[in-house]
Motif scaffolding. Sequence first.
Motif, short mmCIF file in Angstrom:
data_model
loop_
_atom_site.label_atom_id
_atom_site.label_comp_id
_atom_site.label_asym_id
_atom_site.label_seq_id
_atom_site.Cartn_x
_atom_site.Cartn_y
_atom_site.Cartn_z
N ASP A 169 0.84 -1.20 0.00
CA ASP A 169 0.00 0.00 0.00
C ASP A 169 0.87 1.25 0.00
O ASP A 169 0.61 2.20 -0.73
N TYR A 170 1.91 1.24 0.81
CA TYR A 170 2.82 2.38 0.89
C TYR A 170 3.49 2.61 -0.47
O TYR A 170 3.58 3.73 -0.95
N ASN A 171 3.96 1.52 -1.08
CA ASN A 171 4.62 1.63 -2.39
C ASN A 171 3.66 2.13 -3.46
O ASN A 171 4.03 2.95 -4.29
N ILE A 172 2.44 1.62 -3.43
CA ILE A 172 1.44 2.05 -4.42
C ILE A 172 1.14 3.53 -4.24
O ILE A 172 1.08 4.29 -5.19
N THR A 173 0.99 3.95 -2.98
CA THR A 173 0.72 5.36 -2.69
C THR A 173 1.87 6.23 -3.19
O THR A 173 1.66 7.28 -3.80
N GLY A 174 3.09 5.77 -2.96
CA GLY A 174 4.26 6.51 -3.43
C GLY A 174 4.31 6.59 -4.94
O GLY A 174 4.63 7.64 -5.51
N LEU A 175 4.00 5.49 -5.60
CA LEU A 175 4.00 5.49 -7.07
C LEU A 175 2.93 6.42 -7.63
O LEU A 175 3.17 7.14 -8.61
N ILE A 176 1.77 6.42 -7.01
CA ILE A 176 0.69 7.30 -7.47
C ILE A 176 1.09 8.76 -7.28
O ILE A 176 0.90 9.58 -8.18
N THR A 219 1.59 11.37 -10.27
CA THR A 219 0.82 12.61 -10.24
C THR A 219 1.74 13.82 -10.43
O THR A 219 1.40 14.74 -11.17
N ARG A 220 2.90 13.80 -9.77
CA ARG A 220 3.86 14.91 -9.94
C ARG A 220 4.29 15.02 -11.39
O ARG A 220 4.38 16.12 -11.95
N HIS A 221 4.58 13.89 -12.01
CA HIS A 221 4.99 13.90 -13.43
C HIS A 221 3.87 14.41 -14.33
O HIS A 221 4.10 15.19 -15.25
N MET A 222 2.65 13.98 -14.04
CA MET A 222 1.52 14.42 -14.85
C MET A 222 1.27 15.91 -14.67
O MET A 222 0.99 16.62 -15.65
N ASP A 223 1.41 16.41 -13.44
CA ASP A 223 1.26 17.85 -13.20
C ASP A 223 2.32 18.64 -13.95
O ASP A 223 2.04 19.67 -14.54
N ARG A 231 3.90 17.68 -16.69
CA ARG A 231 3.57 17.61 -18.11
C ARG A 231 2.46 18.59 -18.46
O ARG A 231 2.54 19.32 -19.47
N ASP A 232 1.42 18.65 -17.62
CA ASP A 232 0.32 19.57 -17.86
C ASP A 232 0.80 21.01 -17.86
O ASP A 232 0.38 21.82 -18.70
N MET A 233 1.69 21.34 -16.93
CA MET A 233 2.24 22.69 -16.86
C MET A 233 3.03 23.02 -18.13
O MET A 233 2.89 24.10 -18.71
N LEU A 234 3.85 22.06 -18.57
CA LEU A 234 4.64 22.27 -19.79
C LEU A 234 3.75 22.40 -21.02
O LEU A 234 4.01 23.23 -21.90
N GLU A 235 2.70 21.57 -21.10
CA GLU A 235 1.78 21.66 -22.23
C GLU A 235 1.06 23.01 -22.25
O GLU A 235 0.87 23.60 -23.32
N THR A 236 0.69 23.51 -21.08
CA THR A 236 0.04 24.82 -20.99
C THR A 236 1.00 25.91 -21.45
O THR A 236 0.63 26.80 -22.24
N ARG A 237 2.24 25.84 -20.97
CA ARG A 237 3.25 26.84 -21.36
C ARG A 237 3.51 26.79 -22.87
O ARG A 237 3.64 27.82 -23.53
N LYS A 238 3.57 25.59 -23.42
CA LYS A 238 3.80 25.43 -24.87
C LYS A 238 2.64 26.06 -25.64
O LYS A 238 2.87 26.78 -26.63
N ALA A 239 1.41 25.82 -25.21
CA ALA A 239 0.24 26.38 -25.89
C ALA A 239 0.28 27.91 -25.82
O ALA A 239 -0.06 28.59 -26.81
N GLU A 240 0.69 28.45 -24.67
CA GLU A 240 0.79 29.91 -24.54
C GLU A 240 1.82 30.48 -25.52
O GLU A 240 1.57 31.49 -26.19
N LEU A 241 2.96 29.82 -25.62
CA LEU A 241 4.01 30.29 -26.53
C LEU A 241 3.59 30.15 -27.99
O LEU A 241 3.87 31.04 -28.81
N GLU A 242 2.89 29.07 -28.31
CA GLU A 242 2.41 28.89 -29.69
C GLU A 242 1.38 29.96 -30.04
O GLU A 242 1.37 30.47 -31.17
#
Length: 72
Positions: free
Chosen positions: A29-36, A40-44, A46-57
């Motif tokens: 459970d601890y490992n699964i929580t850590g992986l999630i 989530t940090r990676h997805m956040d 990526r979302d931030m980078l995609e938003t910044r890319k769209a702004e620059l485009e």
Amino acid sequence: MNERELLLKDIDDISKQIEVVTRQIDNSDYNITGLIAHKTRHMDRRDMLETRKAELEAKLALLPAEEPEAGV
């Protein structure tokens, strides 16, 4: 050993195995929580980078088209 002692020993052995398996479950459970959380940090990010890319485009699309350089 009589039957009673054997049964008590078996019960004690099983209790110890249950404790080990319970710890393994808790660790899973601890490992699964850590992986999630890690995912989530990676997805956040990526979302931030995609938003910044769209702004620059969008900003790039507002710029006037470049004239071709002379002498090239």
